[in-house]
Design a protein around this motif. Structure first.
Motif, PDB file in Angstrom:
ATOM      1  N   THR A 119      -7.161   4.327  -0.821  1.00 21.45           N
ATOM      2  CA  THR A 119      -5.927   3.697  -1.266  1.00 21.45           C
ATOM      3  C   THR A 119      -5.782   3.863  -2.769  1.00 21.45           C
ATOM      4  OG1 THR A 119      -6.078   2.066   0.502  1.00 21.45           O
ATOM      5  CG2 THR A 119      -4.643   1.537  -1.367  1.00 21.45           C
ATOM      6  N   GLN A 120      -4.649   4.362  -3.183  1.00 23.71           N
ATOM      7  CA  GLN A 120      -4.459   4.690  -4.593  1.00 23.71           C
ATOM      8  C   GLN A 120      -4.049   3.462  -5.406  1.00 23.71           C
ATOM      9  OE1 GLN A 120      -2.508   8.826  -4.938  1.00 23.71           O
ATOM     10  NE2 GLN A 120      -2.216   8.268  -2.793  1.00 23.71           N
TER      11      GLN A 120
ATOM     12  N   GLN B 276      -5.566  10.890   1.822  1.00 22.55           N
ATOM     13  CA  GLN B 276      -4.584  10.815   0.739  1.00 22.55           C
ATOM     14  C   GLN B 276      -4.849  11.932  -0.283  1.00 22.55           C
ATOM     15  OE1 GLN B 276      -6.471   8.294   1.839  1.00 22.55           O
ATOM     16  NE2 GLN B 276      -5.329   6.365   1.975  1.00 22.55           N
TER      17      GLN B 276
ATOM     18  N   GLU C 160       4.306   7.970  -7.263  1.00 21.57           N
ATOM     19  CA  GLU C 160       4.712   9.369  -7.403  1.00 21.57           C
ATOM     20  C   GLU C 160       5.463   9.625  -8.709  1.00 21.57           C
ATOM     21  OE1 GLU C 160       3.333  11.580  -5.667  1.00 21.57           O
ATOM     22  OE2 GLU C 160       2.419  10.047  -4.393  1.00 21.57           O
TER      23      GLU C 160
ATOM     24  N   GLY D  29       5.755  -0.898   0.943  1.00 25.69           N
ATOM     25  CA  GLY D  29       4.847   0.225   0.774  1.00 25.69           C
ATOM     26  C   GLY D  29       5.539   1.409   0.125  1.00 25.69           C
ATOM     27  N   GLN D  30       6.776   1.655   0.518  1.00 29.20           N
ATOM     28  CA  GLN D  30       7.512   2.785  -0.040  1.00 29.20           C
ATOM     29  C   GLN D  30       7.922   2.541  -1.492  1.00 29.20           C
ATOM     30  OE1 GLN D  30       7.818   5.934   1.542  1.00 29.20           O
ATOM     31  NE2 GLN D  30       6.163   4.742   2.497  1.00 29.20           N
TER      32      GLN D  30
ATOM     33  N   ARG E 224       4.934   3.467  -3.264  1.00 30.38           N
ATOM     34  CA  ARG E 224       4.830   4.920  -3.231  1.00 30.38           C
ATOM     35  C   ARG E 224       5.704   5.568  -4.300  1.00 30.38           C
ATOM     36  NH1 ARG E 224       1.395   8.547  -0.579  1.00 30.38           N
ATOM     37  NH2 ARG E 224       2.353  10.598  -0.604  1.00 30.38           N
ATOM     38  N   ARG E 225       6.915   5.063  -4.451  1.00 29.46           N
ATOM     39  CA  ARG E 225       7.811   5.616  -5.475  1.00 29.46           C
ATOM     40  C   ARG E 225       7.215   5.454  -6.866  1.00 29.46           C
ATOM     41  NH1 ARG E 225      11.745   3.440  -2.065  1.00 29.46           N
ATOM     42  NH2 ARG E 225      11.799   1.506  -3.249  1.00 29.46           N
TER      43      ARG E 225
ATOM     44  N   ASN F  64       0.860  -1.178   0.000  1.00 26.40           N
ATOM     45  CA  ASN F  64       0.000   0.000   0.000  1.00 26.40           C
ATOM     46  C   ASN F  64       0.898   1.230   0.000  1.00 26.40           C
ATOM     47  OD1 ASN F  64      -1.638   2.221   0.919  1.00 26.40           O
ATOM     48  ND2 ASN F  64      -3.124   0.740   1.698  1.00 26.40           N
ATOM     49  N   PRO F  65       0.712   2.162  -0.940  1.00 21.28           N
ATOM     50  CA  PRO F  65       1.617   3.305  -1.014  1.00 21.28           C
ATOM     51  C   PRO F  65       1.563   4.223   0.208  1.00 21.28           C
ATOM     52  CG  PRO F  65      -0.214   3.582  -2.537  1.00 21.28           C
ATOM     53  CD  PRO F  65      -0.277   2.186  -2.032  1.00 21.28           C
ATOM     54  N   SER F  66       0.603   4.003   1.096  1.00 20.69           N
ATOM     55  CA  SER F  66       0.559   4.781   2.334  1.00 20.69           C
ATOM     56  C   SER F  66       1.282   4.077   3.484  1.00 20.69           C
ATOM     57  CB  SER F  66      -0.897   5.054   2.739  1.00 20.69           C
ATOM     58  OG  SER F  66      -1.541   5.870   1.787  1.00 20.69           O
TER      59      SER F  66
ATOM     60  N   VAL G  38      -1.943   1.906  -7.743  1.00 16.82           N
ATOM     61  CA  VAL G  38      -0.594   2.124  -8.275  1.00 16.82           C
ATOM     62  C   VAL G  38      -0.480   1.616  -9.709  1.00 16.82           C
ATOM     63  CG1 VAL G  38       1.845   1.542  -7.995  1.00 16.82           C
ATOM     64  CG2 VAL G  38       0.443   2.072  -5.984  1.00 16.82           C
TER      65      VAL G  38
END
Length: 392
Positions: free
Chosen positions: A236-237, A228, A46, A38-39, A42-43, A30-32, A239
């Motif tokens: 939750t986005q 978010q 983004e 998760g990170q 997130r990368r 989960n990007p959060s 990805v």
């Protein structure tokens, strides 16, 4: 082989976008979440946001991913309306006739449920929004309009409209769904407050779009939760969808100028061919050129019902539309043509042909070969229907 000339409704996913989607779906996290997986997600998210932002002339923080163009428009229009009415009462929404139903239905819902008042701006006979000389801003919440009319392909005077609104302190939302991938879009240079786009119109996946929201703009969110995306759109986005969207956006922007030239040639072939095959046909909107997006050719066919023509062409292996796919299956006259001053019978006789990345000369020629017989049959059916209606 079926011929597809309804790219404005949706266009085939690019193979590169499918590959990116498939690969990204294999990434867990989960990007959060703050752990390493998760990170990693997130990368990826983004980086996708940065890519989409670059194609729109926006800062990454201004890109709010949504479930598509309809949600982006609802968030822009409702969110801006609610924010502007949090203090002083500003019930009026400036909106042109002939907008996409994502906007029309949103504005009409606000009228029914929130006490809003729509002020409908006029269209000229080519579907161009008539720019008002000024705006009486005391009770105006926002101005919202299409960058390109999704039905007849008219390119709208975005900067002129935005300038008039901003001179009166009125914020501006632009529905750029039909413009994205076809025209240059520079959010910063356009000087608007919010702009909506959708991935599946440019070869990305269905189910993701974006509202580009300026740093200085405030909207009340539609969805509440984890906060978010700047507290603007919780949840939750996705990805994988964002990564695929970014790939499609990058490719569409890199090819945009060359593709516009190629499509203009096909558009010219289609328009000239329809006029030769069915001399009664009338082109809606401006002639091909700078004031018409190169992917669109929209005609009315006097004496024939548009839905009858659509089904007859479909039986001949050619997919076209009578207008927005969001209204498909609903036998009503085109509200866009009505707003342009056309009569109801005329507005029932419309067909929209839209080109895309996979369109070829052979596709256009297949349409032109099938069209005369389809028109003749639809015209006979129209005569019979009118005779029945008149009791003859």
């Amino acid at each position: 082989m079926p011929v597809y000339l309804d790219h404005a409704a949706t266009t085939p996913m690019r193979p590169e976008a499918i590959a990116a989607y498939t690969e990204a779906m294999g990434v867990v996290g989960n990007p959060s979440s703050i752990h390493s997986q998760g990170q990693q997600a997130r990368r990826m998210l983004e980086e996708a946001r940065e890519t989409v932002a670059a194609t729109l002339g926006a800062d990454p923080i201004e890109v709010v991913f949504t479930s598509g163009g309809t949600e982006a428009i609802n968030l822009g229009v409702k969110g801006m309306y609610w924010a502007r009415n949090a203090g002083a009462r500003r019930p009026r929404i400036l909106v042109p006739g002939g907008e996409h139903h994502a906007t029309v239905d949103t504005v009409e819902w606000l009228e029914r449920s929130e006490g809003a008042k729509a002020s409908w701006l006029a269209l000229d006979p080519d579907g161009r929004i008539v720019v008002p000389s000024s705006v009486d801003s005391d009770d105006v919440a926002l101005l919202t309009f299409l960058a390109v009319n999704n039905e007849v392909g008219t390119v709208q005077p975005v900067s002129a409209l935005a300038a008039v609104a901003h001179a009166a302190g009125v914020p501006v939302h632009v529905d750029a769904v039909a413009a994205y991938g076809h025209l240059p879009l520079d959010f910063s240079a356009l000087d608007v407050d919010a702009l909506s786009v959708s991935a599946h119109k440019i070869g990305g996946p269905v189910g993701i779009g974006a509202l580009v929201l300026s740093r200085a703009s405030t909207v009340v969110p539609l969805i509440h939760g984890g906060g978010q995306q700047r507290q603007v759109r919780s949840g939750t986005q996705d990805v994988a969808a964002a990564v695929s969207f970014a790939v499609a956006a990058r490719l569409a922007e890199s090819e945009r100028e060359a593709e516009a030239v190629r499509l203009a040639v096909l558009q010219d072939r289609l328009i000239r061919g329809v006029r030769a095959a069915v001399p009664e046909a009338v082109l809606s909107g401006p002639e091909a050129g700078a004031e018409r997006v190169a992917s669109n050719a929209h005609f009315t066919f006097p004496g024939a019902q548009g839905d009858s023509l659509l089904f007859l062409l479909d039986m001949a292996g050619v997919s076209v539309s009578t207008g927005s796919a969001c209204q498909a299956g609903i036998p009503e006259p085109s509200h866009v043509l009505i707003a342009m001053g056309r009569g109801e019978e005329d507005a029932r006789s419309a067909l929209r042909f839209t080109l895309g990345r996979t369109s070829t000369e052979a596709d256009v020629d297949a349409l032109l070969a099938a069209l005369p017989a389809a028109y003749a049959q639809a015209s006979r059916a129209g005569l019979a229907e009118r005779a029945t209606r008149l009791g003859r």
